[in-house]
Write a protein that holds these residues in place. Structure first.
Motif, mmCIF file in Angstrom:
data_model
loop_
_atom_site.group_PDB
_atom_site.id
_atom_site.type_symbol
_atom_site.label_atom_id
_atom_site.label_comp_id
_atom_site.label_asym_id
_atom_site.label_seq_id
_atom_site.Cartn_x
_atom_site.Cartn_y
_atom_site.Cartn_z
ATOM 1 N N SER A 28 0.914 -1.213 -0.010
ATOM 2 C CA SER A 28 0.059 -0.200 0.084
ATOM 3 C C SER A 28 0.858 1.463 -0.113
ATOM 4 N N ARG A 29 2.154 1.162 0.145
ATOM 5 C CA ARG A 29 2.974 2.245 0.108
ATOM 6 C C ARG A 29 3.103 2.660 -1.457
ATOM 7 N N VAL A 30 2.929 1.965 -2.649
ATOM 8 C CA VAL A 30 2.972 2.174 -3.745
ATOM 9 C C VAL A 30 1.714 2.928 -4.429
ATOM 10 N N SER A 31 2.055 4.071 -4.758
ATOM 11 C CA SER A 31 0.807 4.726 -5.450
ATOM 12 C C SER A 31 0.781 4.114 -6.740
ATOM 13 N N VAL A 32 -0.785 4.371 -7.380
ATOM 14 C CA VAL A 32 -1.117 3.679 -8.593
ATOM 15 C C VAL A 32 -1.664 4.733 -9.522
ATOM 16 N N TYR A 33 -0.953 5.224 -10.572
ATOM 17 C CA TYR A 33 -1.149 6.313 -11.498
ATOM 18 C C TYR A 33 -2.104 5.658 -12.581
ATOM 19 N N ASP A 34 -3.251 6.108 -13.379
ATOM 20 C CA ASP A 34 -4.004 5.981 -14.275
ATOM 21 C C ASP A 34 -3.041 6.556 -15.576
ATOM 22 N N ILE A 35 -2.898 5.699 -16.457
ATOM 23 C CA ILE A 35 -2.264 6.208 -17.638
ATOM 24 C C ILE A 35 -3.022 7.365 -18.372
ATOM 25 N N GLN A 36 -4.166 7.140 -18.260
ATOM 26 C CA GLN A 36 -5.245 8.468 -18.740
ATOM 27 C C GLN A 36 -4.893 9.700 -18.149
#
Length: 866
Positions: free
Chosen positions: A549-557
């Motif tokens: 959960s320390r890894v942020s998840v960005y949306d390609i859009q």
């Protein structure tokens, strides 16, 4: 000559790419799929004459009815349409528009993306006519950029995906039939985020010490929140007032919501209490509520909407002062405005890197922890130790830690109150030397993380200077330059590396699971790691849960709409590590600047047809191609690349210990059964059906009870659930306790004939568990399970004929009924498994990142003007 022909075929393939759907063609024409023919060549040579359709939105027969001369002239419809059909006005569809082959549409398939009431409400000309809204949109409305519902934005889709705009295809049709599965978004990113409903569980942590007069108001302000998916943990640090009585009253009234942690001895540290609360929390989000503060009933509802964007790690609202009685006081609006003028009237989501390089780098813009919520995540002992070493600014340090590589969201409508009274330690801090020493410390730490520029650091010093001058008549025994050595802070360089992992999404498969394992290991080593996913909203939830959960998840859009270069710059990405071909198409095609870039070649490159132009763009943009097996490099055949841009690094997985959470009895398997197990995606090529058939045949040859466990999801799993399986087969679906399944099994099987097979992670896990293997000689599997001519099991030839393949598989199963052979293979398997520990693999990548970043820096220095 062959190379010239291939070159022209690649150019030709580009022209047909929008109108020819290779996946559709192979699914509809199994004879072509089974023959191995190139689908586009087949259509252009034979398929059109046989009335086959090249895609779901182009009807060959309909086109030939309108252009019958093509049959005699032996011109296929696609070629004719590309050359003249788009430009010709000789054939109309009843309007002044060029004819495009159309099909009738089934309205039910488009639910919920078409809403007739929405359409009529927003377009009065349709409401006032007798036209059918669905028919109008599908045939005319999309061309006028009308929207079919609030879940699909026509203009956005056509602007975002130019291949669809150029094809002339109805964008909603494309989205429903293809775009959803490809991870394309029906809405602009911000609109998509706003439309999401956030249902994450919140843990409200209330650390209390001698705040009995304020505690009831604090707890009521939590209980009365309009957002109710929460739990409450109250910690009391051995209060000497009536706090315990107040706490017990609320606990007994709300036992289903409230848990208490009561110290018998004062801890002496508020961060010790925060730590205990966070480690006891069960929520996805954490809200630390200081016991003397309070908030508006809508605080949580407003502040957690920021987490609809999965890259947001911390969300905070408008924090206001209140006096002892709870009356609002002024002061914090001006405080915020000084840090970032003009930014505080509207909500925003900004990468933590950018915010700490600016406003958050010179001002603690979250002056009270109760005004923010953050993702529940691991805070390491060393990070807690560092936070506890601060007397005043420990919260600022923790905001830096908690936000990591993701974004920070601000919601002005989320209002909370920071009570000012005689007991506040913050009011007394300005005359303490610690205040100025700690500002210098936090300045150095921010620069180490994000490289805050010199001007921003000087602003931080200036703020300290203003406070020092303001309270100079009360300050004695120290000087500002002595407490805050600005030259030392300015000399601090950035030491953190921010890695962006590019992935398809969170699916079952090596190309999706390996980056999760690698990211988790790198985070544990202190790297900042973020994901960039094409399919953020469509994933196997249990795979998503495995990501730290320390890894942020960005949306390609988000990245594409913001601009690739601007996105990489604002998030301070040091290196991109891609695990999926589509990431290259999105990033390298749009980037104007070169960025350190590594590609690990999984199956996506093996089965793709890449144009020469796209391949050259990738070669120019990629600093290093990491391969698992030589066949991964097929797309680079004949291209003279230097050795330093190719590197062989095997896959790896964490060595998980069995939890003994499942037994044979749980699965109704007898103790004397010989148990075979498959853990893979449930697609046809992975050999599930063949293994079932081989096991049934082997059972006829032995009196020993045999059993097969199948773990995974996919179309074959769905079919088997519907059709039923033999009584000695167990269908378990996806399991995140696969090591436990291996523990109760005897042999692991991977009868794969998947063309993209490279370095299956399931076999690594099997060998780490010391299990004998039955697997196909495809990709790197043969080398994987072999060491010094010793093999961890039986290697099957990769045969196309199903009957022969099943026979070979049956023989392998029968051979491994021999317990002595199983024991021998088990020992070899365990020894080989040690070489694929994710820690070793991560060390190799850590060195690769350093090499690539250093090489890129040297290249940049060489091109700098003298």
């Amino acid at each position: 000559m062959r190379n010239i022909k291939n070159f022209f075929w690649r150019i030709r393939r580009e022209k047909y790419a929008v109108l020819f759907d290779e996946t559709f063609y192979l699914e509809k024409n199994h004879d072509v799929r089974d023959s191995g023919h190139d689908p586009l060549k087949h259509y252009l040579t034979f398929g059109w004459q046989e009335g086959r359709d090249p895609s779901s939105h182009f009807s060959t027969s309909e086109y030939l009815k309108r252009h019958p001369h093509l049959v005699n002239e032996r011109i296929d419809p696609l070629t004719h349409f590309i050359r003249s059909g788009k430009k010709s006005n000789s054939v109309k569809n009843g309007t002044d528009e060029t004819y495009v082959p159309q099909h009738t549409y089934n309205e039910e398939e488009y639910t919920p993306y078409f809403d007739a009431e929405y359409y009529k409400k927003n377009y009065q000309d349709i409401a006032n006519s007798d036209l059918d809204p669905f028919f109008h949109y599908m045939n005319h409305g999309w061309k006028e950029h009308r929207n079919p519902s609030n879940l699909f934005n026509t203009a956005h889709y056509l602007a975002m995906y130019v291949d669809i705009a150029h094809s002339g295809m109805n964008p909603l049709q494309h989205f429903v039939e293809h775009g959803r599965g490809e991870g394309r978004s029906p809405l602009p990113f911000r609109q998509k985020v706003k439309s999401k409903t956030v249902s994450l569980k919140v843990t409200a942590i209330v650390p209390n010490y001698n705040h009995a007069p304020f505690l009831e108001e604090r707890l009521n302000s939590i209980l009365n929140q309009t957002y109710q998916n929460l739990e409450i943990i109250i910690l009391d640090d051995c209060s000497t007032d009536d706090s315990r009585a107040v706490i017990e009253k609320f606990r007994s009234t709300h036992p289903e919501l409230i848990t208490t942690i009561l110290n018998e001895r004062n801890s002496g540290s508020i961060f010790s209490q925060w730590r205990r609360g966070i480690e006891a929390a069960n929520g996805n989000l954490v809200w630390i509520c200081e016991s003397d503060d309070f908030c508006e009933p809508t605080f949580l509802e407003e502040v957690i909407q920021g987490f609809a964007d999965e890259s947001v790690m911390v969300s905070f609202g408008r924090i206001q002062f209140a006096d002892r009685s709870g009356a609002v006081q002024q002061g914090l609006d001006g405080y915020r405005e000084q840090s970032m003028p003009g930014a505080w009237a509207e909500s925003f989501s900004i990468p933590a890197a950018k915010l700490f390089q600016t406003a958050f780098g010179n001002t603690n813009i979250i002056p009270n922890v109760g005004g923010c919520v953050f993702r529940h995540q691991v805070i390491t002992p060393s990070e807690w130790k560092e936070a506890m070493s601060y007397k005043i600014l420990g919260d600022w340090y923790l905001y830096l830690i908690l936000s990591r590589g993701g974004k920070i969201h601000y919601a002005p409508s989320a209002v909370s109150y920071f009570r000012q009274h005689g007991g506040n330690t913050s009011v007394k801090s300005f005359v303490s030397e610690h205040y100025y020493v700690e500002h210098a410390r936090i300045g150095r730490t921010i620069r180490e993380y994000w490289g805050s520029d010199d001007l921003n650091t000087l602003r931080l010093y200036k703020r300290c200077e203003e406070q020092f001058d303001r309270f100079s008549d009360q300050i004695d025994g120290f000087s500002l330059p002595g407490a805050f050595n600005v030259s030392e802070v300015l000399s601090t360089k950035r030491t953190k590396t921010h890695i962006l992992m590019g992935v398809l999404g969170f699916e079952l498969g090596g190309g999706e699971l390996f980056p999760v394992y690698l990211a988790n290991e790198l985070v544990s080593r202190g790297f900042l790691v973020s994901f960039l996913a094409i399919r953020v909203d469509h994933h196997a939830s249990k795979v998503r849960e495995e990501l730290d959960s320390r890894v942020s998840v960005y949306d390609i859009q988000d990245a594409l709409e913001f601009g690739v270069d601007a996105f990489l710059e604002s998030a301070s990405i040091d290196i991109v590590h891609s695990h999926y071909l589509g990431i290259e198409y999105y990033l390298l095609q749009r980037a104007r600047q070169r960025h350190p870039y590594v590609v690990t070649l999984h199956g996506s490159y093996d089965s793709a047809s890449i144009s020469d132009r796209d391949l050259m763009t990738m070669i120019r943009g990629v600093d290093c191609w990491v391969y698992l097996t030589q066949k991964n490099l097929k797309h680079l055949d004949g291209i003279p690349l230097s050795s330093d841009v190719l590197r062989h690094i095997p896959n790896g997985v964490p060595e998980a210990r069995a939890k003994r959470g499942v037994s044979r009895a749980d699965l109704d398997i007898s103790d004397d059964a010989i148990v075979f197990v498959i853990a893979s995606r449930a697609i046809e090529e992975k050999g599930w059906r063949e293994t079932i058939a081989a096991l049934e045949a082997a059972q006829q040859a032995t009196s020993a009870p045999l059993c097969l466990i199948l773990c995974g999801t996919g179309p074959v799993y769905d079919d088997l659930v519907q059709q039923g399986v033999p009584s000695n087969v167990r269908l378990l679906g996806y399991r995140n306790d696969i090591r436990d399944i291996y523990e109760i099994s005897d042999v692991v099987v991977l009868a794969t004939r998947f063309v993209g097979e490279s370095f299956p992670l399931g076999l690594i896990q099997a060998m780490q568990a010391g299990k004998p293997i039955v697997a196909t000689a495809i990709g790197e599997i043969g080398a994987m399970i072999t060491s010094d001519d010793n093999r961890a099991g039986i290697l099957l030839p990769n045969l196309e004929d199903d009957a022969t393949f099943i026979s070979q598989l049956e023989g392998a199963i029968i051979s491994l009924l021999d317990v002595d052979l199983r024991n021998k293979c088990s020992l070899i398997s365990r020894n080989i498994g040690e070489r694929y520990d994710i820690r070793q693999v991560a060390s190799a990548y850590e060195q690769l990142y350093a090499d690539v970043i250093s090489r890129r820096a040297m290249s940049a220095d060489e091109t700098m003007p003298t």
